[in-house]
Scaffold this motif. Structure first.
Motif, PDB file in Angstrom:
ATOM      1  N   LEU A 271      47.869  39.120  43.889  1.00 34.01           N
ATOM      2  CA  LEU A 271      48.204  39.553  45.290  1.00 34.01           C
ATOM      3  C   LEU A 271      48.373  38.340  46.127  1.00 34.01           C
ATOM      4  O   LEU A 271      49.080  38.400  47.227  1.00 34.01           O
ATOM      5  CB  LEU A 271      46.913  40.378  45.769  1.00 34.01           C
ATOM      6  CG  LEU A 271      46.932  41.695  45.193  1.00 34.01           C
ATOM      7  CD1 LEU A 271      45.626  42.380  45.634  1.00 34.01           C
ATOM      8  CD2 LEU A 271      48.159  42.638  45.440  1.00 34.01           C
ATOM      9  N   LEU A 272      47.641  37.098  45.874  1.00 30.97           N
ATOM     10  CA  LEU A 272      47.912  35.910  46.807  1.00 30.97           C
ATOM     11  C   LEU A 272      49.047  35.368  46.639  1.00 30.97           C
ATOM     12  O   LEU A 272      49.581  34.546  47.395  1.00 30.97           O
ATOM     13  CB  LEU A 272      46.749  35.161  46.731  1.00 30.97           C
ATOM     14  CG  LEU A 272      45.139  35.652  47.119  1.00 30.97           C
ATOM     15  CD1 LEU A 272      44.165  34.786  46.871  1.00 30.97           C
ATOM     16  CD2 LEU A 272      45.288  36.043  48.566  1.00 30.97           C
ATOM     17  N   THR A 273      49.532  35.280  45.308  1.00 35.05           N
ATOM     18  CA  THR A 273      50.864  34.482  44.931  1.00 35.05           C
ATOM     19  C   THR A 273      52.143  35.539  44.911  1.00 35.05           C
ATOM     20  O   THR A 273      53.070  35.164  44.538  1.00 35.05           O
ATOM     21  CB  THR A 273      50.611  33.842  43.642  1.00 35.05           C
ATOM     22  OG1 THR A 273      50.447  34.794  42.521  1.00 35.05           O
ATOM     23  CG2 THR A 273      49.408  32.945  43.890  1.00 35.05           C
TER      24      THR A 273
ATOM     25  N   MET B  14      29.246  34.445  39.395  1.00 32.51           N
ATOM     26  CA  MET B  14      30.389  35.019  40.463  1.00 32.51           C
ATOM     27  C   MET B  14      31.487  35.715  39.625  1.00 32.51           C
ATOM     28  O   MET B  14      32.132  34.844  38.897  1.00 32.51           O
ATOM     29  CB  MET B  14      30.736  34.268  41.631  1.00 32.51           C
ATOM     30  CG  MET B  14      31.464  34.998  42.720  1.00 32.51           C
ATOM     31  SD  MET B  14      32.142  34.217  43.933  1.00 32.51           S
ATOM     32  CE  MET B  14      30.287  33.568  44.748  1.00 32.51           C
ATOM     33  N   ALA B  15      31.657  37.033  39.666  1.00 31.33           N
ATOM     34  CA  ALA B  15      32.947  37.516  39.199  1.00 31.33           C
ATOM     35  C   ALA B  15      34.478  37.198  39.441  1.00 31.33           C
ATOM     36  O   ALA B  15      34.447  36.979  40.891  1.00 31.33           O
ATOM     37  CB  ALA B  15      32.874  39.005  38.670  1.00 31.33           C
ATOM     38  N   ARG B  16      35.161  36.739  38.536  1.00 26.91           N
ATOM     39  CA  ARG B  16      36.568  36.309  39.027  1.00 26.91           C
ATOM     40  C   ARG B  16      37.530  37.867  38.949  1.00 26.91           C
ATOM     41  O   ARG B  16      37.302  38.354  38.062  1.00 26.91           O
ATOM     42  CB  ARG B  16      37.238  35.203  38.322  1.00 26.91           C
ATOM     43  CG  ARG B  16      36.526  33.982  38.667  1.00 26.91           C
ATOM     44  CD  ARG B  16      36.986  32.804  37.981  1.00 26.91           C
ATOM     45  NE  ARG B  16      38.006  32.363  38.912  1.00 26.91           N
ATOM     46  CZ  ARG B  16      38.845  31.550  38.578  1.00 26.91           C
ATOM     47  NH1 ARG B  16      38.856  30.763  37.697  1.00 26.91           N
ATOM     48  NH2 ARG B  16      39.913  31.265  39.564  1.00 26.91           N
ATOM     49  N   TYR B  17      38.459  37.749  39.820  1.00 22.51           N
ATOM     50  CA  TYR B  17      38.990  39.219  39.720  1.00 22.51           C
ATOM     51  C   TYR B  17      40.736  38.556  39.990  1.00 22.51           C
ATOM     52  O   TYR B  17      41.420  38.165  40.842  1.00 22.51           O
ATOM     53  CB  TYR B  17      39.042  39.942  41.147  1.00 22.51           C
ATOM     54  CG  TYR B  17      37.693  40.454  41.226  1.00 22.51           C
ATOM     55  CD1 TYR B  17      37.420  41.522  40.429  1.00 22.51           C
ATOM     56  CD2 TYR B  17      36.771  39.958  41.933  1.00 22.51           C
ATOM     57  CE1 TYR B  17      36.019  42.009  40.379  1.00 22.51           C
ATOM     58  CE2 TYR B  17      35.392  40.349  41.924  1.00 22.51           C
ATOM     59  CZ  TYR B  17      35.164  41.392  41.427  1.00 22.51           C
ATOM     60  OH  TYR B  17      33.855  41.986  41.363  1.00 22.51           O
ATOM     61  N   PRO B  18      41.163  38.373  38.552  1.00 19.62           N
ATOM     62  CA  PRO B  18      42.698  38.041  38.422  1.00 19.62           C
ATOM     63  C   PRO B  18      43.654  38.590  39.177  1.00 19.62           C
ATOM     64  O   PRO B  18      44.674  38.069  39.632  1.00 19.62           O
ATOM     65  CB  PRO B  18      42.901  38.077  36.897  1.00 19.62           C
ATOM     66  CG  PRO B  18      41.518  38.269  36.359  1.00 19.62           C
ATOM     67  CD  PRO B  18      40.477  38.573  37.304  1.00 19.62           C
ATOM     68  N   GLU B  19      43.444  39.908  39.281  1.00 19.29           N
ATOM     69  CA  GLU B  19      44.508  40.781  40.078  1.00 19.29           C
ATOM     70  C   GLU B  19      44.378  40.298  41.675  1.00 19.29           C
ATOM     71  O   GLU B  19      45.448  40.312  42.297  1.00 19.29           O
ATOM     72  CB  GLU B  19      44.316  42.132  40.116  1.00 19.29           C
ATOM     73  CG  GLU B  19      43.073  42.811  40.641  1.00 19.29           C
ATOM     74  CD  GLU B  19      41.610  42.565  39.488  1.00 19.29           C
ATOM     75  OE1 GLU B  19      40.568  42.731  40.028  1.00 19.29           O
ATOM     76  OE2 GLU B  19      41.951  42.172  38.513  1.00 19.29           O
ATOM     77  N   GLN B  20      43.333  39.928  42.063  1.00 17.81           N
ATOM     78  CA  GLN B  20      43.455  39.238  43.560  1.00 17.81           C
ATOM     79  C   GLN B  20      44.462  38.101  43.592  1.00 17.81           C
ATOM     80  O   GLN B  20      45.015  37.538  44.549  1.00 17.81           O
ATOM     81  CB  GLN B  20      42.138  38.968  43.880  1.00 17.81           C
ATOM     82  CG  GLN B  20      41.329  39.925  44.251  1.00 17.81           C
ATOM     83  CD  GLN B  20      39.897  39.666  45.015  1.00 17.81           C
ATOM     84  OE1 GLN B  20      39.334  38.655  44.481  1.00 17.81           O
ATOM     85  NE2 GLN B  20      39.353  40.610  45.648  1.00 17.81           N
ATOM     86  N   LEU B  21      44.146  37.129  42.377  1.00 15.17           N
ATOM     87  CA  LEU B  21      45.313  36.017  42.494  1.00 15.17           C
ATOM     88  C   LEU B  21      46.624  36.316  42.464  1.00 15.17           C
ATOM     89  O   LEU B  21      47.461  35.879  43.176  1.00 15.17           O
ATOM     90  CB  LEU B  21      44.946  35.366  41.164  1.00 15.17           C
ATOM     91  CG  LEU B  21      43.846  34.441  41.414  1.00 15.17           C
ATOM     92  CD1 LEU B  21      43.319  33.697  39.707  1.00 15.17           C
ATOM     93  CD2 LEU B  21      43.483  33.261  42.293  1.00 15.17           C
TER      94      LEU B  21
END
Length: 101
Positions: free
Chosen positions: A10-12, A1-8
């Protein structure tokens, strides 16, 4: 499963904080205390040194909170006016800005 650092991110993410300092010109207790100390100083050099220490400390505090040089200048001028208002007979306060020698 690919991880999307930019989503992290957005969450923080948090919006930048804005600090609104209490206007120096409205700090009447501080203005009275500074005026009293200035009046107690016997020499021009003593008054100048105390004034520079006082406004340099205020300017440093404002800058730590993100104030621009123009904002710092405005606040210091406003505070000088407040101090002069409570000590009209003690003579003018130096008009040097923060950091002046």
């Amino acid at each position: 499963m690919a991880r999307y650092p930019e989503q992290l991110e957005l969450l923080t993410w948090q919006p930048p904080r804005t600090v609104l300092p209490f206007p120096l010109g409205r700090r009447t207790g501080k203005a009275r205390a500074v005026a009293r100390t200035l009046q107690q100083r016997k020499t021009h050099e003593g008054k100048e040194a105390y004034w520079q220490r006082t406004i340099n400390a205020m300017a440093d505090e404002l800058r730590r909170h993100g104030a621009t040089d123009d904002e710092v200048h405005h606040h210091i001028c406003s505070f000088r006016t407040a101090v002069e208002a409570v000590m009209p007979t003690a003579g003018p306060i130096p008009h040097h800005g923060p950091g002046a020698a």
